[in-house]
Design a protein around this motif. Structure first.
Motif, PDB file in Angstrom:
ATOM      1  N   PHE A 159      -2.971  -7.333 -20.348  1.00 18.24           N
ATOM      2  CA  PHE A 159      -4.254  -6.647 -20.218  1.00 18.24           C
ATOM      3  C   PHE A 159      -4.903  -6.364 -21.563  1.00 18.24           C
ATOM      4  CE2 PHE A 159      -4.758  -5.412 -15.778  1.00 18.24           C
ATOM      5  CZ  PHE A 159      -3.499  -5.655 -15.268  1.00 18.24           C
ATOM      6  N   TYR A 184       3.729  -0.537 -15.134  1.00 16.75           N
ATOM      7  CA  TYR A 184       2.953  -0.533 -16.363  1.00 16.75           C
ATOM      8  C   TYR A 184       2.776   0.904 -16.826  1.00 16.75           C
ATOM      9  CZ  TYR A 184       1.404  -5.427 -15.875  1.00 16.75           C
ATOM     10  OH  TYR A 184       1.345  -6.801 -15.790  1.00 16.75           O
ATOM     11  N   LEU A 189       1.765   3.172 -13.824  1.00 19.43           N
ATOM     12  CA  LEU A 189       1.137   2.428 -12.732  1.00 19.43           C
ATOM     13  C   LEU A 189       2.123   1.416 -12.155  1.00 19.43           C
ATOM     14  CD1 LEU A 189      -2.208   1.834 -14.593  1.00 19.43           C
ATOM     15  CD2 LEU A 189      -2.019   3.089 -12.444  1.00 19.43           C
ATOM     16  N   THR A 246      -1.704  -5.890  -7.091  1.00 14.78           N
ATOM     17  CA  THR A 246      -2.303  -4.751  -6.401  1.00 14.78           C
ATOM     18  C   THR A 246      -1.618  -3.499  -6.919  1.00 14.78           C
ATOM     19  OG1 THR A 246      -2.724  -6.054  -4.413  1.00 14.78           O
ATOM     20  CG2 THR A 246      -2.731  -3.668  -4.168  1.00 14.78           C
ATOM     21  N   PHE A 247      -2.419  -2.554  -7.414  1.00 15.74           N
ATOM     22  CA  PHE A 247      -1.876  -1.358  -8.052  1.00 15.74           C
ATOM     23  C   PHE A 247      -1.888  -0.154  -7.124  1.00 15.74           C
ATOM     24  CE2 PHE A 247      -1.178  -2.334 -12.502  1.00 15.74           C
ATOM     25  CZ  PHE A 247      -1.875  -3.519 -12.670  1.00 15.74           C
ATOM     26  N   GLY A 248      -0.924   0.733  -7.352  1.00 11.64           N
ATOM     27  CA  GLY A 248      -0.980   2.050  -6.748  1.00 11.64           C
ATOM     28  C   GLY A 248      -1.937   2.932  -7.541  1.00 11.64           C
ATOM     29  N   ALA A 249      -2.084   4.185  -7.076  1.00  8.76           N
ATOM     30  CA  ALA A 249      -3.035   5.108  -7.713  1.00  8.76           C
ATOM     31  C   ALA A 249      -2.516   5.674  -9.027  1.00  8.76           C
ATOM     32  CB  ALA A 249      -3.379   6.240  -6.754  1.00  8.76           C
ATOM     33  N   ARG A 261       1.601  12.088  -7.727  1.00  6.20           N
ATOM     34  CA  ARG A 261       0.391  11.666  -8.432  1.00  6.20           C
ATOM     35  C   ARG A 261       0.318  12.347  -9.791  1.00  6.20           C
ATOM     36  NH1 ARG A 261      -4.167   9.953  -6.206  1.00  6.20           N
ATOM     37  NH2 ARG A 261      -4.602   9.534  -8.398  1.00  6.20           N
ATOM     38  N   TYR A 262       0.732  13.604  -9.834  1.00  4.19           N
ATOM     39  CA  TYR A 262       0.721  14.367 -11.080  1.00  4.19           C
ATOM     40  C   TYR A 262       2.031  15.131 -11.190  1.00  4.19           C
ATOM     41  CZ  TYR A 262      -4.272  13.482 -10.645  1.00  4.19           C
ATOM     42  OH  TYR A 262      -5.489  12.882 -10.499  1.00  4.19           O
ATOM     43  N   TYR A 304       6.041  -4.431 -10.357  1.00  5.32           N
ATOM     44  CA  TYR A 304       5.878  -4.163 -11.787  1.00  5.32           C
ATOM     45  C   TYR A 304       5.649  -2.671 -12.028  1.00  5.32           C
ATOM     46  CZ  TYR A 304       4.284  -8.980 -11.010  1.00  5.32           C
ATOM     47  OH  TYR A 304       4.164 -10.280 -10.577  1.00  5.32           O
ATOM     48  N   LEU A 336      -2.900  -1.740 -20.574  1.00  4.83           N
ATOM     49  CA  LEU A 336      -1.726  -1.487 -19.750  1.00  4.83           C
ATOM     50  C   LEU A 336      -0.550  -2.249 -20.365  1.00  4.83           C
ATOM     51  CD1 LEU A 336      -4.253  -1.116 -17.765  1.00  4.83           C
ATOM     52  CD2 LEU A 336      -2.632  -1.632 -15.939  1.00  4.83           C
ATOM     53  N   ALA A 394      -8.437   8.458 -12.494  1.00  2.00           N
ATOM     54  CA  ALA A 394      -7.407   8.962 -11.589  1.00  2.00           C
ATOM     55  C   ALA A 394      -7.076   7.991 -10.452  1.00  2.00           C
ATOM     56  CB  ALA A 394      -7.797  10.320 -11.007  1.00  2.00           C
ATOM     57  N   GLU A 395      -7.435   6.707 -10.608  1.00  2.00           N
ATOM     58  CA  GLU A 395      -7.056   5.697  -9.633  1.00  2.00           C
ATOM     59  C   GLU A 395      -6.416   4.518 -10.348  1.00  2.00           C
ATOM     60  OE1 GLU A 395     -10.809   6.532  -6.592  1.00  2.00           O
ATOM     61  OE2 GLU A 395     -10.184   4.478  -7.060  1.00  2.00           O
ATOM     62  N   GLY A 396      -5.722   3.682  -9.587  1.00  2.00           N
ATOM     63  CA  GLY A 396      -5.193   2.461 -10.178  1.00  2.00           C
ATOM     64  C   GLY A 396      -6.264   1.393 -10.279  1.00  2.00           C
ATOM     65  N   PRO A 397      -6.049   0.383 -11.115  1.00  2.00           N
ATOM     66  CA  PRO A 397      -7.022  -0.720 -11.214  1.00  2.00           C
ATOM     67  C   PRO A 397      -7.113  -1.482  -9.896  1.00  2.00           C
ATOM     68  CG  PRO A 397      -5.453  -0.748 -13.052  1.00  2.00           C
ATOM     69  CD  PRO A 397      -4.924   0.215 -12.056  1.00  2.00           C
ATOM     70  N   TYR A 420     -10.298  -6.552 -13.573  1.00  2.00           N
ATOM     71  CA  TYR A 420      -9.984  -5.392 -12.757  1.00  2.00           C
ATOM     72  C   TYR A 420     -10.967  -4.276 -13.107  1.00  2.00           C
ATOM     73  CZ  TYR A 420      -5.496  -7.144 -11.054  1.00  2.00           C
ATOM     74  OH  TYR A 420      -4.514  -7.867 -10.410  1.00  2.00           O
ATOM     75  N   GLN A 468       0.142   3.281 -19.217  1.00  2.00           N
ATOM     76  CA  GLN A 468      -1.169   3.237 -19.849  1.00  2.00           C
ATOM     77  C   GLN A 468      -1.565   4.584 -20.409  1.00  2.00           C
ATOM     78  OE1 GLN A 468      -4.763   3.358 -17.759  1.00  2.00           O
ATOM     79  NE2 GLN A 468      -5.929   2.498 -19.444  1.00  2.00           N
ATOM     80  N   GLN A 522       0.317   7.721 -18.234  1.00  2.00           N
ATOM     81  CA  GLN A 522       0.124   7.354 -16.839  1.00  2.00           C
ATOM     82  C   GLN A 522       0.994   6.141 -16.530  1.00  2.00           C
ATOM     83  OE1 GLN A 522      -3.685   5.744 -15.427  1.00  2.00           O
ATOM     84  NE2 GLN A 522      -3.431   6.885 -13.524  1.00  2.00           N
TER      85      GLN A 522
END
Lengths: 112, 115
Positions: A102, B35, B90, B105-108, B9-10, B33, B43, A41-44, A36, B37, B88
């Motif tokens: 990970f 996670y 995720l 597939t991850f979100g931001a 987001r924050y 899921y 993660l 500031a973004e996801g993997p 990945y 980090q 953070q």
């Protein structure tokens, strides 16, 4: 007990050259390995995967090599581009579940 | 184009507050899921779900809770936030690809700071 290890926290490569990111694992029961890429500031985001029964998988500029006897895999990026600068995570999917384990990531910097 | 959305987001909050981090996906994935980090670290899986009304704790002990009432929605709640919860978070969902790999597939992400 960390089962996926990325021992290089950072790597700097010149644009156009090859980037090689390394990953070691301790669990022989991993079925798949994934790489990945993560920008700040973004996801993997998913890059490429390899089955434990293969030794190489290629997708464009990205190639992953797996050495099962050494419990080692590597991601090759050729040619490296400045946009490749990001943190790269190695991940593994155990046979007994769906979630990924990970590593700590390697920060790649590609300089012009 | 993101198919998995996280809000906020924050977030900066005081100790003792209750917070909910939202996660929604439009891909119809059964598996989801959470996670956690921290910078320079791996993660850590804190919660997962393989379908509606199914939730399990992950490898990393967490004081948070989750629910899965709808396929597309997987919120995470902290009843009483503490500075140690600063991290953070995720959210991800997954499907098997033709390669056979279960690809997440991850979100931001939601970056939480507890003062």
């Amino acid at each position: 007990d960390q089962q996926v290890k990325q021992n290089s926290p950072s790597l700097s490569v010149q644009e156009g050259r090859i980037s090689i990111l390394n990953c070691d694992y301790t669990n022989s029961m991993f079925d798949y390995f994934l790489w990945y890429k993560k920008y700040p500031a973004e996801g993997p985001t998913f890059l490429i995967s390899i089955s434990s029964i293969k030794d190489k998988n290629e997708d464009g500029r990205f190639t992953v090599f797996l050495n099962k006897s050494a419990k080692h895999l590597s991601l090759h990026i050729v040619p490296s581009q400045p946009g490749d600068s990001a943190v790269y995570f190695c991940a593994a999917n155990p046979h007994s579940g769906y979630a990924l384990n990970f590593g700590k990531g390697t920060s790649l910097l590609v300089t012009p | 184009e993101a198919d998995i959305y996280q809000t906020p987001r924050y977030l900066v909050i005081g100790t003792g507050k209750k917070i909910t981090l939202e996660c929604s996906q439009t891909m119809g994935h059964d598996k989801m899921y959470w996670y956690q980090q921290d910078p320079g670290m791996e993660l850590h899986l804190i919660h997962y779900s393989y379908g509606v009304n199914s939730t399990e704790k992950g490898d990393l002990s967490s004081e948070s809770t989750v629910s899965r009432i709808r396929t597309e929605h997987f919120p995470l709640t902290l009843e009483s936030a503490r500075p140690s919860h600063t991290s953070q978070y995720l959210c991800a969902s997954s499907e098997f690809r033709t390669s056979g790999a279960n690809v997440l597939t991850f979100g931001a992400g939601s970056r939480l700071t507890v003062l």
